[in-house]
Enzyme design. Structure first.
Site, PDB file in Angstrom:
ATOM      1  N   LYS A 222       8.835  -3.021  15.552  1.00 36.36           N
ATOM      2  CA  LYS A 222       9.225  -1.732  15.187  1.00 36.36           C
ATOM      3  C   LYS A 222      10.162  -1.006  16.155  1.00 36.36           C
ATOM      4  CE  LYS A 222       6.732  -1.622  11.314  1.00 36.36           C
ATOM      5  NZ  LYS A 222       7.453  -1.639  10.127  1.00 36.36           N
TER       6      LYS A 222
ATOM      7  N   ARG B  42      -7.623  10.068  16.100  1.00 34.81           N
ATOM      8  CA  ARG B  42      -6.304   9.673  15.336  1.00 34.81           C
ATOM      9  C   ARG B  42      -5.867  10.726  14.520  1.00 34.81           C
ATOM     10  NH1 ARG B  42      -7.018   6.812  18.998  1.00 34.81           N
ATOM     11  NH2 ARG B  42      -6.735   4.222  19.005  1.00 34.81           N
TER      12      ARG B  42
ATOM     13  N   ASN C  14      -8.234  -2.091   9.993  1.00 35.48           N
ATOM     14  CA  ASN C  14      -8.462  -0.640  10.232  1.00 35.48           C
ATOM     15  C   ASN C  14      -9.816   0.120   9.821  1.00 35.48           C
ATOM     16  OD1 ASN C  14      -5.168  -1.371   9.410  1.00 35.48           O
ATOM     17  ND2 ASN C  14      -5.526  -0.531  11.224  1.00 35.48           N
TER      18      ASN C  14
ATOM     19  N   TYR D 298       3.829  -6.935  16.944  1.00 36.71           N
ATOM     20  CA  TYR D 298       4.207  -5.960  15.992  1.00 36.71           C
ATOM     21  C   TYR D 298       4.989  -4.708  16.330  1.00 36.71           C
ATOM     22  CZ  TYR D 298       3.288  -2.215  12.352  1.00 36.71           C
ATOM     23  OH  TYR D 298       3.463  -1.431  11.697  1.00 36.71           O
TER      24      TYR D 298
ATOM     25  N   TYR E  55       0.870  -1.288  -0.002  1.00 33.92           N
ATOM     26  CA  TYR E  55      -0.180  -0.122   0.040  1.00 33.92           C
ATOM     27  C   TYR E  55       0.936   1.368   0.047  1.00 33.92           C
ATOM     28  CZ  TYR E  55      -3.138   3.331   1.944  1.00 33.92           C
ATOM     29  OH  TYR E  55      -3.876   4.599   2.241  1.00 33.92           O
TER      30      TYR E  55
ATOM     31  N   ASP F  88      12.351 -12.471  -1.241  1.00 37.58           N
ATOM     32  CA  ASP F  88      12.004 -12.168   0.143  1.00 37.58           C
ATOM     33  C   ASP F  88      13.321 -11.737   0.580  1.00 37.58           C
ATOM     34  OD1 ASP F  88      12.105 -12.631   3.149  1.00 37.58           O
ATOM     35  OD2 ASP F  88      10.233 -13.976   2.648  1.00 37.58           O
TER      36      ASP F  88
ATOM     37  N   SER G 173       6.458   3.410  13.083  1.00 32.97           N
ATOM     38  CA  SER G 173       5.100   3.717  13.535  1.00 32.97           C
ATOM     39  C   SER G 173       4.852   4.536  14.635  1.00 32.97           C
ATOM     40  CB  SER G 173       4.311   2.017  13.609  1.00 32.97           C
ATOM     41  OG  SER G 173       3.122   2.363  14.108  1.00 32.97           O
ATOM     42  N   ALA G 174       3.879   5.082  14.874  1.00 34.76           N
ATOM     43  CA  ALA G 174       3.311   5.845  16.027  1.00 34.76           C
ATOM     44  C   ALA G 174       3.313   4.759  17.226  1.00 34.76           C
ATOM     45  CB  ALA G 174       2.168   6.594  15.769  1.00 34.76           C
TER      46      ALA G 174
ATOM     47  N   PHE H 280      10.283  -0.688   3.549  1.00 30.04           N
ATOM     48  CA  PHE H 280       8.576  -1.152   4.086  1.00 30.04           C
ATOM     49  C   PHE H 280       8.531  -2.582   4.300  1.00 30.04           C
ATOM     50  CE2 PHE H 280       8.134   2.541   0.917  1.00 30.04           C
ATOM     51  CZ  PHE H 280       7.591   3.503   1.552  1.00 30.04           C
TER      52      PHE H 280
HETATM   53  P1  NAD Z   1       1.651  -3.718   2.933  1.00 31.24           P
HETATM   54  O1  NAD Z   1       1.638  -5.019   3.720  1.00 31.24           O
HETATM   55  O2  NAD Z   1       0.668  -3.450   2.126  1.00 31.24           O
HETATM   56  O3  NAD Z   1       3.182  -3.481   2.380  1.00 31.24           O
HETATM   57  C1  NAD Z   1       4.427  -4.281   2.822  1.00 31.24           C
HETATM   58  C2  NAD Z   1       4.751  -5.062   1.719  1.00 31.24           C
HETATM   59  O4  NAD Z   1       5.932  -6.000   2.143  1.00 31.24           O
HETATM   60  C3  NAD Z   1       3.664  -6.273   1.011  1.00 31.24           C
HETATM   61  O5  NAD Z   1       3.735  -5.888  -0.311  1.00 31.24           O
HETATM   62  C4  NAD Z   1       4.316  -7.499   1.615  1.00 31.24           C
HETATM   63  O6  NAD Z   1       4.303  -8.384   0.268  1.00 31.24           O
HETATM   64  C5  NAD Z   1       5.990  -7.242   1.604  1.00 31.24           C
HETATM   65  N1  NAD Z   1       6.632  -8.046   2.455  1.00 31.24           N
HETATM   66  C6  NAD Z   1       6.392  -8.581   3.631  1.00 31.24           C
HETATM   67  N2  NAD Z   1       7.443  -9.386   4.139  1.00 31.24           N
HETATM   68  C7  NAD Z   1       8.051  -9.318   3.026  1.00 31.24           C
HETATM   69  C8  NAD Z   1       9.662  -9.895   3.013  1.00 31.24           C
HETATM   70  N3  NAD Z   1      10.247 -10.619   3.950  1.00 31.24           N
HETATM   71  N4  NAD Z   1      10.189  -9.784   1.873  1.00 31.24           N
HETATM   72  C9  NAD Z   1       9.782  -9.210   0.967  1.00 31.24           C
HETATM   73  N5  NAD Z   1       8.326  -8.357   0.901  1.00 31.24           N
HETATM   74  C10 NAD Z   1       7.768  -8.561   1.875  1.00 31.24           C
HETATM   75  O7  NAD Z   1       1.662  -2.687   4.340  1.00 31.24           O
HETATM   76  P2  NAD Z   1       1.928  -1.076   4.155  1.00 31.24           P
HETATM   77  O8  NAD Z   1       0.676  -0.544   4.679  1.00 31.24           O
HETATM   78  O9  NAD Z   1       2.315  -0.476   2.871  1.00 31.24           O
HETATM   79  O10 NAD Z   1       3.097  -0.847   5.077  1.00 31.24           O
HETATM   80  C11 NAD Z   1       4.174  -0.811   4.769  1.00 31.24           C
HETATM   81  C12 NAD Z   1       5.271  -0.506   6.058  1.00 31.24           C
HETATM   82  O11 NAD Z   1       4.773   0.765   6.803  1.00 31.24           O
HETATM   83  C13 NAD Z   1       5.046  -1.706   7.000  1.00 31.24           C
HETATM   84  O12 NAD Z   1       6.486  -2.163   7.475  1.00 31.24           O
HETATM   85  C14 NAD Z   1       4.326  -1.317   8.215  1.00 31.24           C
HETATM   86  O13 NAD Z   1       4.435  -1.570   9.229  1.00 31.24           O
HETATM   87  C15 NAD Z   1       4.448   0.227   7.978  1.00 31.24           C
HETATM   88  N6  NAD Z   1       3.112   1.143   8.766  1.00 31.24           N
HETATM   89  C16 NAD Z   1       2.276   0.933   8.181  1.00 31.24           C
HETATM   90  C17 NAD Z   1       1.049   1.573   8.733  1.00 31.24           C
HETATM   91  C18 NAD Z   1      -0.262   1.445   8.189  1.00 31.24           C
HETATM   92  O14 NAD Z   1      -1.202   1.833   8.863  1.00 31.24           O
HETATM   93  N7  NAD Z   1      -0.420   0.939   6.898  1.00 31.24           N
HETATM   94  C19 NAD Z   1       1.344   2.118   9.863  1.00 31.24           C
HETATM   95  C20 NAD Z   1       2.669   2.511  10.321  1.00 31.24           C
HETATM   96  C21 NAD Z   1       3.624   1.802   9.831  1.00 31.24           C
HETATM   97  N1  UFG Z   2     -11.860   1.602  14.884  1.00 30.02           N
HETATM   98  C1  UFG Z   2     -13.305   1.448  14.716  1.00 30.02           C
HETATM   99  N2  UFG Z   2     -13.892   0.444  14.151  1.00 30.02           N
HETATM  100  C2  UFG Z   2     -13.132  -0.211  13.300  1.00 30.02           C
HETATM  101  C3  UFG Z   2     -11.642  -0.094  13.284  1.00 30.02           C
HETATM  102  C4  UFG Z   2     -11.234   0.834  14.060  1.00 30.02           C
HETATM  103  O1  UFG Z   2     -14.197   2.052  15.506  1.00 30.02           O
HETATM  104  O2  UFG Z   2     -13.634  -1.165  12.475  1.00 30.02           O
HETATM  105  C5  UFG Z   2     -11.424   2.695  15.540  1.00 30.02           C
HETATM  106  C6  UFG Z   2     -10.403   2.440  16.675  1.00 30.02           C
HETATM  107  O3  UFG Z   2     -10.889   1.883  17.838  1.00 30.02           O
HETATM  108  C7  UFG Z   2      -9.404   3.693  16.733  1.00 30.02           C
HETATM  109  C8  UFG Z   2      -9.511   4.076  15.157  1.00 30.02           C
HETATM  110  O4  UFG Z   2     -10.739   3.537  14.664  1.00 30.02           O
HETATM  111  O5  UFG Z   2      -9.857   4.448  17.576  1.00 30.02           O
HETATM  112  C9  UFG Z   2      -8.325   3.903  14.390  1.00 30.02           C
HETATM  113  O6  UFG Z   2      -8.254   2.479  14.072  1.00 30.02           O
HETATM  114  P1  UFG Z   2      -7.216   1.848  13.365  1.00 30.02           P
HETATM  115  O7  UFG Z   2      -7.243   0.327  13.594  1.00 30.02           O
HETATM  116  O8  UFG Z   2      -7.754   2.267  11.851  1.00 30.02           O
HETATM  117  O9  UFG Z   2      -5.888   2.475  13.532  1.00 30.02           O
HETATM  118  P2  UFG Z   2      -4.945   2.356  15.086  1.00 30.02           P
HETATM  119  O10 UFG Z   2      -4.655   3.741  15.300  1.00 30.02           O
HETATM  120  O11 UFG Z   2      -5.636   1.486  15.881  1.00 30.02           O
HETATM  121  O12 UFG Z   2      -3.646   1.985  14.526  1.00 30.02           O
HETATM  122  C10 UFG Z   2      -2.909   2.073  13.435  1.00 30.02           C
HETATM  123  C11 UFG Z   2      -2.116   0.959  12.596  1.00 30.02           C
HETATM  124  C12 UFG Z   2      -1.152   0.424  13.676  1.00 30.02           C
HETATM  125  C13 UFG Z   2      -0.044   1.525  13.823  1.00 30.02           C
HETATM  126  C14 UFG Z   2      -1.117   2.585  14.516  1.00 30.02           C
HETATM  127  C15 UFG Z   2       0.051   3.741  14.471  1.00 30.02           C
HETATM  128  O13 UFG Z   2      -2.924  -0.238  12.493  1.00 30.02           O
HETATM  129  O14 UFG Z   2      -0.588  -0.715  12.976  1.00 30.02           O
HETATM  130  O15 UFG Z   2      -2.036   3.043  13.627  1.00 30.02           O
HETATM  131  O16 UFG Z   2      -0.614   4.753  15.073  1.00 30.02           O
HETATM  132  F1  UFG Z   2       0.666   1.217  14.855  1.00 30.02           F
END
Ligand code: NAD
Ligand code: UFG
Length: 337
Positions: A152, A230, A198, A148, A11, A58, A124-125, A80
């Site tokens: 981080k 958030r 999420n 998780y 993503y 990988d 991540s936060a 990522f």
């Molecule tokens: P995502 O799952 O869409 O992207 C991660 C990608 O990494 C995927 O395409 C997956 O196939 C690939 N991957 C996983 N393990 C691998 C490996 N060992 N080798 C090669 N490829 C691998 O997730 P995203 O939302 O794009 O998140 C990207 C990064 O940001 C992640 O590290 C995630 O923890 C971090 N992050 C995401 C969020 C969020 O809310 N989306 C918030 C904070 C941090």
């Molecule tokens: N929520 C709902 N219903 C849902 C999903 C979420 O009410 O179906 C609420 C949660 O309680 C929260 C808010 O929406 O108050 C946001 O929730 P998310 O799951 O979308 O996001 P979070 O803030 O809980 O967590 C996300 C990522 C984590 C990351 C974090 C960093 O999922 O991986 O942000 O701040 F660590």
């Protein structure tokens, strides 16, 4: 000279590839497609009119990494790749440690072999743990409350120790808040497998008719309307933050933790209402009990990113909702046609 993007088919990675290509960087992607599809990269090429060199490998595979570093002149890495679902990490902690930690160690070992010492890491936060004070600043104490989050937090420490041992490294630990939205073309976006964890993907799947109603996790939080607050950030702003972070690590050495957020808190009800207003589509909801581990309010102090990188988020919640909907309604089954 190219930038290696691990997890670039995912993503945030796919949106970052678009912005990196638009900024004139050459992009090489390694992704095992564990949580993504190579279709996203085809669409990145369509959006930008540029090519992405893709290795379906990988990141834990050091020989695969060596091959990539031999075949391309890599200047810096955006890392990522990793697993990201909090609930799954509680059920399968070893899988999370194995992937997220091992892949980072393999990556920095091979980077060292090839003398590439510039890395932008997806933190991540979540590393602010159970911090009770908002807005969150980078100098606040860090911790983690689930496997998780611990990956981080550990990786931040691993990269800090690495930098302390060798000051030639340049490391940016980007602490993302809540990325939502999609590219304005509607061609790429978030494509969660199964039922989304999420909030925004859940809302958009209710809107498109794949899910019946939104479950609001608690309306008794210590917030103005009782629902969790958030810091939602448009994925394009986040992607542009990565371009700035790459520019920065390329011209510096050091280690910096940097929040990428807007600095604005938005509640669950506010986000749902904004989505309904922006799209004209109803999103029925029910209030359920709280989800364990959720905080009242999480939002960034985003001033360090502005000072250090010259970056601020520009897109508002309305645009986040419109762009999410363009992607979701045009691709109800994500990349699967
Ligand atoms: P995502 O799952 O869409 O992207 C991660 C990608 O990494 C995927 O395409 C997956 O196939 C690939 N991957 C996983 N393990 C691998 C490996 N060992 N080798 C090669 N490829 C691998 O997730 P995203 O939302 O794009 O998140 C990207 C990064 O940001 C992640 O590290 C995630 O923890 C971090 N992050 C995401 C969020 C969020 O809310 N989306 C918030 C904070 C941090
Ligand atoms: N929520 C709902 N219903 C849902 C999903 C979420 O009410 O179906 C609420 C949660 O309680 C929260 C808010 O929406 O108050 C946001 O929730 P998310 O799951 O979308 O996001 P979070 O803030 O809980 O967590 C996300 C990522 C984590 C990351 C974090 C960093 O999922 O991986 O942000 O701040 F660590």
């Amino acid at each position: 000279m190219a930038i290696l993007v691990t997890g670039g088919a995912g993503y945030i990675g796919s949106h970052t590839c678009v912005e990196m290509l638009n900024a004139g960087y050459e992009v090489v992607v390694i992704d095992n497609l564990d949580n993504s599809s190579s279709e996203s990269l085809k669409r990145v090429e369509k959006i930008t009119g540029k090519t992405v060199k893709f290795y379906k490998e990988d990141v834990r595979d050091k020989d695969a990494l060596r091959k990539i570093f031999k075949e391309n002149k890599i200047e810096a890495v955006i890392h990522f790749a990793g697993l990201k679902a909090v609930g799954e990490s509680v059920r399968e902690p070893i899988m999370y440690y194995n992937n997220n930690i091992q892949n980072t160690i393999a990556l920095v070992e091979v980077m060292t072999e090839f003398n590439v010492k510039k890395i932008v890491f997806s933190s991540s936060a979540t590393v602010y743990g159970e911090a009770k004070v908002v807005p969150l600043t980078e100098d606040m104490p860090t911790s983690a409350i689930n496997p998780y989050g611990k990956t981080k937090w550990f990786i931040e420490h691993i990269l800090s120790d690495l930098y302390n041992s060798d000051n030639e490294w340049s490391v940016a630990l980007l602490r993302y808040f809540n990325p939502i939205g999609a590219h304005k073309s509607g061609l790429i976006g978030e494509d969660p497998k199964g039922i989304p964890n999420n909030l925004m993907p859940y809302i958009s799947q209710v809107a498109v008719g794949k899910l019946q109603k939104l479950h609001v996790f608690g309306d008794d939080y210590n917030t103005p309307d009782g629902t969790g607050v958030r810091d939602y950030i448009h994925v394009i702003d986040l992607a542009k933050g990565h371009v700035k972070a790459v520019d920065y690590v390329l011209k510096t050495t050091g280690l910096e933790a940097i929040n990428l957020g807007t600095g604005n808190g938005v509640s669950v009800f506010e986000l749902r209402d904004a989505f309904v207003k922006a799209t004209g589509v109803e999103v029925p909801f029910v209030v359920d009990p709280r989800r364990p581990g959720d905080a009242d309010e999480v939002y960034a102090d985003a001033s360090k990113a502005k000072k250090l990188l010259g970056w601020t988020a520009e897109l508002d919640v309305k645009q986040m909702c419109e762009d999410t909907w363009r992607w979701q309604s045009g691709n109800p089954n994500g990349y699967e046609q």
